[in-house]
Design an enzyme around this catalytic site. Structure first.
Site, PDB file in Angstrom:
ATOM      1  N   ASP A 165       3.668  -7.167   6.185  1.00  0.00           N
ATOM      2  CA  ASP A 165       2.365  -6.916   5.564  1.00  0.00           C
ATOM      3  C   ASP A 165       2.374  -7.128   4.054  1.00  0.00           C
ATOM      4  O   ASP A 165       3.426  -7.048   3.395  1.00  0.00           O
ATOM      5  CB  ASP A 165       1.928  -5.470   5.824  1.00  0.00           C
ATOM      6  N   HIS A 210      -5.272  -9.215   6.472  1.00  0.00           N
ATOM      7  CA  HIS A 210      -4.966  -7.851   6.041  1.00  0.00           C
ATOM      8  C   HIS A 210      -5.892  -7.430   4.890  1.00  0.00           C
ATOM      9  O   HIS A 210      -5.519  -6.596   4.068  1.00  0.00           O
ATOM     10  CB  HIS A 210      -3.499  -7.762   5.609  1.00  0.00           C
ATOM     11  N   HIS A 260      -6.572  -4.911  -0.011  1.00  0.00           N
ATOM     12  CA  HIS A 260      -5.833  -3.813   0.627  1.00  0.00           C
ATOM     13  C   HIS A 260      -6.494  -2.449   0.383  1.00  0.00           C
ATOM     14  O   HIS A 260      -5.845  -1.475  -0.014  1.00  0.00           O
ATOM     15  CB  HIS A 260      -4.395  -3.792   0.116  1.00  0.00           C
ATOM     16  N   HIS A 299       7.386  -5.002   5.237  1.00  0.00           N
ATOM     17  CA  HIS A 299       6.528  -5.489   4.155  1.00  0.00           C
ATOM     18  C   HIS A 299       7.266  -6.528   3.320  1.00  0.00           C
ATOM     19  O   HIS A 299       8.457  -6.372   3.038  1.00  0.00           O
ATOM     20  CB  HIS A 299       6.084  -4.330   3.258  1.00  0.00           C
TER      21      HIS A 299
END
Length: 277
Positions: free
Chosen positions: A98, A149, A153, A243
Site C-alpha cells: 500500500d 488506494h 490517503h 507498505h
C-alpha cells in the site's frame, strides 16, 4: 495483445503524457471470499487497522477535469463487506503493498519479487503515481496488479460522497495513464470502509479488498517482527498487507528478502487473485 505491444503502449503513455480513453474494464472478478470482515463506519479491514495520520505537507489535491472523457467502466456487484481472503485450491497467498509507489523503496520490492518470479498487488495513491509513472509501467510489464488506494490517503468515513468519488476517480485516471488499464480493485485507507466506498467502487468496476495478515510494517516494529508476522500468519487464502511508502520502509525491504523465500520453500504459491472474463 502481446507483452511487447503492451510495453510499447505504456512507454508511449509515459513519454507523451497522453490521457488515453479507456475501453472499460475487461470483466470482473473473481475469487469469491470464504471469510469477510464486519462492515462498519470505523476502520475494520484486517486485524490491526491503523489510526488515521495527520495530513503531510506534500499532499497534493486530486486532479479533476483534465484529458478526454473516460469510457464508463463495467459495474460490479455492490458488496457490504471487503474481501479478506481468496478462495481456490492449494497453498495460495496474495501479497499486497500500500501507499506507493515510492522511488526509494518500491524498486527494491519489485527487484525481490522479480528474483523469485512472484506477482503481487500494489494499492497506489494518485499523488504518488503522478510523480512515479515509470514504476507503474514496470509493475505492468512484470505482471503485477495495480489497485486504487485513493489520491491523498484520507479517512473516507470523514468525507462526503462527492469527495470520496473525487479521490477514487482521479486516482483511477492517473493509474490508467501510467499503467495502461483502469484498476479493478480498491482498498480503503486505514481499512475504514463505509457504504459510499462500496457503492462508488462498484460503480467504477472495482472490487473491495482488505487483508488477512497485517505485517505492522507501518509502525516500523523491526525487521524480525515483520518477518515473524508473515511467517506465523501464513495459510492458504491469506492476503498479506505490507507498505512500500508512507514512511521509512527500509524494514519492509529487508524483511521481504527473508520471508518471501521462506514462504516459497514452505510450498506456498504467491500470486494475484483470479478473474473471470
Amino acid at each position: 495483445m502481446q507483452k511487447d505491444q503492451l510495453f510499447t503502449r505504456r512507454r508511449i503513455l509515459l513519454a507523451g503524457g497522453a490521457a488515453l480513453g479507456a475501453a472499460g474494464t475487461a470483466g470482473v472478478i473473481l475469487a469469491a471470499t470464504e471469510e469477510t470482515a464486519r462492515t462498519a463506519a470505523a476502520p475494520v479491514a484486517g486485524p490491526q487497522a491503523r489510526q488515521a495520520l495527520a495530513p503531510s505537507a506534500f499532499r497534493l489535491q486530486p486532479l479533476t477535469g483534465y484529458g478526454p472523457p473516460r469510457a464508463a467502466p463495467r459495474k460490479v456487484k455492490v458488496r457490504e463487506e471487503p474481501i479478506l481472503r481468496i478462495s481456490g485450491r492449494g497453498r495460495r497467498m496474495v501479497l499486497t503493498f500500500d501507499d506507493g509507489p515510492h522511488p526509494e523503496y518500491t524498486p527494491h520490492i519489485l527487484d525481490t519479487l522479480a528474483r523469485y518470479g512472484v506477482r503481487a498487488m500494489f494499492f497506489v495513491c494518485g499523488e504518488c503515481v503522478v510523480e512515479n509513472k515509470e514504476l507503474l509501467a514496470r509493475m505492468a510489464d512484470e505482471g503485477h496488479v495495480v489497485g486504487n488506494h485513493t489520491w491523498t490517503h484520507p479517512l473516507l468515513t470523514e468525507l462526503d460522497r462527492g469527495e470520496i468519488r473525487d479521490e477514487m476517480e482521479s486516482t483511477s485516471d492517473a493509474i490508467e495513464d501510467a499503467y495502461g488499464e483502469r484498476p479493478q480493485w480498491f482498498r480503503a485507507p486505514y481499512g475504514a470502509w463505509n457504504r459510499a466506498a462500496f457503492q462508488l467502487g462498484a460503480d467504477m468496476g472495482m472490487e473491495p479488498m482488505a487483508w488477512t495478515v497485517d505485517t505492522t510494517d507501518w509502525d516500523e516494529p523491526g525487521t524480525d517482527t515483520i518477518v515473524d508476522r508473515v511467517e506465523e500468519g501464513a495459510a492458504p487464502g491469506v492476503v498479506v498487507l505490507s507498505h512500500d511508502a508512507g514512511g521509512d520502509r527500509s524494514q519492509t525491504v529487508h524483511a521481504i528478502r527473508e520471508w518471501l523465500p521462506y514462504l516459497i520453500d514452505s510450498g506456498y504459491t504467491l500470486s494475484v487473485p483470479r478473474r473471470r472474463v
